[in-house]
Design a protein around this motif. Structure first.
Motif, short mmCIF file in Angstrom:
data_model
loop_
_atom_site.label_atom_id
_atom_site.label_comp_id
_atom_site.label_asym_id
_atom_site.label_seq_id
_atom_site.Cartn_x
_atom_site.Cartn_y
_atom_site.Cartn_z
N THR A 177 5.96 14.07 4.90
CA THR A 177 4.76 14.37 5.70
C THR A 177 4.13 15.69 5.25
N PHE A 178 2.79 15.69 5.14
CA PHE A 178 2.06 16.93 4.88
C PHE A 178 1.65 17.51 6.23
N TRP A 179 2.22 18.66 6.58
CA TRP A 179 1.96 19.25 7.90
C TRP A 179 0.81 20.26 7.82
N PHE A 180 -0.06 20.20 8.82
CA PHE A 180 -1.19 21.14 8.92
C PHE A 180 -1.27 21.70 10.33
N PHE A 235 0.85 -1.19 0.00
CA PHE A 235 0.00 0.00 0.00
C PHE A 235 0.89 1.24 0.00
N ASN A 236 0.30 2.37 -0.39
CA ASN A 236 1.02 3.65 -0.31
C ASN A 236 0.61 4.35 0.97
N THR A 237 1.56 4.98 1.63
CA THR A 237 1.24 5.71 2.86
C THR A 237 1.20 7.21 2.58
N ILE A 238 0.13 7.85 3.06
CA ILE A 238 0.04 9.31 3.01
C ILE A 238 0.09 9.77 4.47
N THR A 239 1.13 10.51 4.82
CA THR A 239 1.30 10.92 6.23
C THR A 239 0.84 12.36 6.43
N ILE A 240 -0.09 12.53 7.37
CA ILE A 240 -0.62 13.85 7.72
C ILE A 240 -0.12 14.19 9.13
N GLY A 241 0.61 15.30 9.25
CA GLY A 241 1.12 15.72 10.56
C GLY A 241 0.34 16.92 11.08
N LEU A 242 -0.01 16.88 12.36
CA LEU A 242 -0.67 18.03 13.00
C LEU A 242 0.35 18.75 13.87
#
Length: 304
Positions: A283-286, A191-198
């Protein structure tokens, strides 16, 4: 979804930032389930002090690996990796997206990248090293590691005797540097991982942690820890929120001091979490206040 690539959306960030709330919103949007990668929330006896999802939160989306073990069971990251990968594969049969949430960096990495595999080492080597630690002290072991594996000496938590002994036993037992086994032959994931960082400003994170600790105490944390006093020597309980209150219950500290230590140690933990997660380049940081629609939009862009 048009394509049939499978995705794992991994939500990371420091403690008390709002990962659980976001994971439920995403699980509901993608009509899927949640894997918890929080190594403290596996244990059913530890609920308040680990900020495990509430009954309402557990009912809002199906969770896996919450309160599925007992503190008396021997459970580690290797066992979790195998079980989590199996669970994700099962969920991917009916859904292209699975959500994973948790602040335990090592456990998150085990699922997304696989673990490093080390050779079996004779138990007697560790016993000898433990003896050397008692007689000669940590510094002697650190110097030995510096000689055998300078890379590890410069990169591991050198003040942690457990880490130093682990690195040394591999060096001695295999005749190869401990560092030579790292990042080798990692398991390719299906699988592909999409990492979302808060994230948030440090003072906001610290305020949220302080507030959360006060809420835990009001919700009965002291009583929870009191019930676990007979087990205080277990490794699973040598953790923030529990070890400090054992000191209070053993009449070594006042309650106020124990609570202030929980806050301090939680803040330190958050700082280490951020250091760990910031090292990951993809990581996509929000900001923690970002509307969920904006995060969903980013995820869908990546998937498309």
């Amino acid at each position: 979804m048009k394509n049939h690539t499978k995705y794992l959306i991994s939500i990371v960030g420091p403690t008390a930032i709002g990962k659980t709330a976001l994971s439920i919103k995403l699980a509901n949007y993608f009509k899927t389930e949640i894997i918890s990668a929080d190594s403290r929330q596996f244990f059913k006896e530890m609920s308040i002090g680990t900020a495990a999802p509430t009954i309402t939160e557990l009912e809002a989306a199906k969770h896996h690996f919450i309160h599925n073990k007992s503190i008396t069971e021997d459970y580690n990251v290797g066992a979790f990796e195998k079980e989590a990968i199996k669970c994700i594969a099962m969920l991917h049969k009916t859904n292209d997206v699975v959500i994973m949430v948790g602040g335990s960096g090592l456990y998150v990495d085990a699922v997304t990248n696989g673990l490093d595999y080390f050779p079996e080492v004779d138990k007697s080597i560790r016993e000898q090293l433990n003896l050397k630690l008692e007689t000669d002290g940590l510094e002697a072991l650190q110097l030995q590691l510096k000689t055998l594996d300078k890379v590890s000496y410069n990169t591991i938590a050198i003040d942690n005797p457990k880490r130093v002994i682990r690195a040394l036993e591999v060096c001695i037992g295999s005749g190869q540097p401990y560092s030579s086994f790292l990042n080798k032959d990692k398991n390719k994931r299906p699988f592909n991982t999409i990492t979302i960082g808060l994230e948030a400003d440090r003072n906001i994170i610290y305020d949220r942690i302080n507030q959360r600790v006060d809420i835990m105490v009001n919700n009965g944390l002291v009583e929870e820890v009191k019930a676990l006093l007979p087990y205080h020597n277990l490794n699973s309980l040598n953790t923030v929120g529990y070890k400090e209150l054992f000191n209070y219950l053993n009449e070594e500290w006042t309650l106020d001091f124990a609570v202030s230590e929980i806050k301090k140690n939680s803040r330190r933990f958050a700082k280490r979490q951020l250091t760990w997660f910031r090292k990951k380049p993809d990581t996509f940081w929000f900001d923690y206040k970002t509307p969920v629609e904006k995060i969903i939009s980013k995820i869908e862009t990546v998937i498309e």
